[in-house]
Motif scaffolding. Structure first.
Motif, PDB file in Angstrom:
ATOM      1  N   MET A   1       8.336 -27.543 -14.483  1.00  0.00           N
ATOM      2  CA  MET A   1       8.967 -28.784 -14.855  1.00  0.00           C
ATOM      3  C   MET A   1       8.005 -29.923 -14.562  1.00  0.00           C
ATOM      4  SD  MET A   1      11.916 -29.648 -12.081  1.00  0.00           S
ATOM      5  CE  MET A   1      11.472 -29.624 -10.372  1.00  0.00           C
ATOM      6  N   GLU A   2       8.241 -31.048 -15.175  1.00  0.00           N
ATOM      7  CA  GLU A   2       7.332 -32.172 -15.019  1.00  0.00           C
ATOM      8  C   GLU A   2       7.985 -33.290 -14.202  1.00  0.00           C
ATOM      9  OE1 GLU A   2       5.654 -34.950 -18.284  1.00  0.00           O
ATOM     10  OE2 GLU A   2       4.379 -33.160 -18.212  1.00  0.00           O
ATOM     11  N   ILE A   3       7.213 -33.818 -13.237  1.00  0.00           N
ATOM     12  CA  ILE A   3       7.636 -34.955 -12.434  1.00  0.00           C
ATOM     13  C   ILE A   3       6.496 -35.967 -12.431  1.00  0.00           C
ATOM     14  CG2 ILE A   3       9.188 -33.615 -10.944  1.00  0.00           C
ATOM     15  CD1 ILE A   3       6.936 -33.661  -8.811  1.00  0.00           C
TER      16      ILE A   3
ATOM     17  N   ARG B   1       1.625 -37.853 -13.972  1.00  0.00           N
ATOM     18  CA  ARG B   1       2.442 -36.716 -14.395  1.00  0.00           C
ATOM     19  C   ARG B   1       1.923 -35.437 -13.744  1.00  0.00           C
ATOM     20  NH1 ARG B   1       6.976 -38.421 -15.876  1.00  0.00           N
ATOM     21  NH2 ARG B   1       7.367 -36.818 -17.397  1.00  0.00           N
ATOM     22  N   THR B   2       2.829 -34.644 -13.201  1.00  0.00           N
ATOM     23  CA  THR B   2       2.476 -33.419 -12.492  1.00  0.00           C
ATOM     24  C   THR B   2       3.447 -32.317 -12.859  1.00  0.00           C
ATOM     25  OG1 THR B   2       1.684 -34.743 -10.620  1.00  0.00           O
ATOM     26  CG2 THR B   2       2.091 -32.421 -10.192  1.00  0.00           C
ATOM     27  N   GLU B   3       2.936 -31.134 -13.065  1.00  0.00           N
ATOM     28  CA  GLU B   3       3.752 -29.960 -13.385  1.00  0.00           C
ATOM     29  C   GLU B   3       3.980 -29.172 -12.091  1.00  0.00           C
ATOM     30  OE1 GLU B   3       5.923 -27.908 -16.183  1.00  0.00           O
ATOM     31  OE2 GLU B   3       4.644 -29.613 -16.669  1.00  0.00           O
ATOM     32  N   ILE B   4       5.242 -28.860 -11.793  1.00  0.00           N
ATOM     33  CA  ILE B   4       5.585 -28.065 -10.620  1.00  0.00           C
ATOM     34  C   ILE B   4       6.588 -26.993 -11.027  1.00  0.00           C
ATOM     35  CG2 ILE B   4       5.153 -29.958  -8.991  1.00  0.00           C
ATOM     36  CD1 ILE B   4       8.257 -30.206  -8.757  1.00  0.00           C
ATOM     37  N   PRO B   5       6.755 -25.951 -10.184  1.00  0.00           N
ATOM     38  CA  PRO B   5       7.762 -24.924 -10.485  1.00  0.00           C
ATOM     39  C   PRO B   5       9.188 -25.491 -10.418  1.00  0.00           C
ATOM     40  CG  PRO B   5       6.174 -24.120  -8.889  1.00  0.00           C
ATOM     41  CD  PRO B   5       5.923 -25.597  -9.038  1.00  0.00           C
ATOM     42  N   GLU B   6      10.101 -24.861 -11.122  1.00  0.00           N
ATOM     43  CA  GLU B   6      11.516 -25.226 -11.056  1.00  0.00           C
ATOM     44  C   GLU B   6      12.036 -25.029  -9.632  1.00  0.00           C
ATOM     45  OE1 GLU B   6      13.731 -26.026 -13.737  1.00  0.00           O
ATOM     46  OE2 GLU B   6      12.012 -26.170 -15.080  1.00  0.00           O
ATOM     47  N   HIS B   7      13.034 -25.811  -9.262  1.00  0.00           N
ATOM     48  CA  HIS B   7      13.748 -25.670  -7.987  1.00  0.00           C
ATOM     49  C   HIS B   7      12.863 -25.896  -6.765  1.00  0.00           C
ATOM     50  CE1 HIS B   7      16.929 -24.216 -10.536  1.00  0.00           C
ATOM     51  NE2 HIS B   7      16.167 -23.230 -10.945  1.00  0.00           N
TER      52      HIS B   7
END
Length: 67
Positions: free
Chosen positions: A1-3, A9-15
């Motif tokens: 997911m993106e935050i 902008r950074t992509e990290i794993p869900e949850h």
């Protein structure tokens, strides 16, 4: 997911929790860090249970020594 972290902008794993994010970003030490999500400060005691959501806007501040 993106935050967004400090307007990047950074992509990290869900949850991912705040604690997991900080462990990922600062593997050595999380001392002197303050975090706000969507302009609300998250107390350190909530880091392990506060789960991040897509499009969260995170502001990280890391204290530094100096004078």
């Amino acid at each position: 997911m993106e935050i967004s972290i400090n307007q990047q902008r950074t992509e990290i794993p869900e949850h991912f929790s705040v604690e997991e994010l900080l462990s990922f970003l600062f593997a050595d030490s999380r001392k002197g860090i303050a975090i706000a999500i969507n302009q609300a400060i998250i107390p350190k005691r909530e880091w392990p249970v506060h789960v991040l959501n897509p499009e969260d806007k995170i502001t990280l501040i890391k204290a530094t020594q100096g004078g």
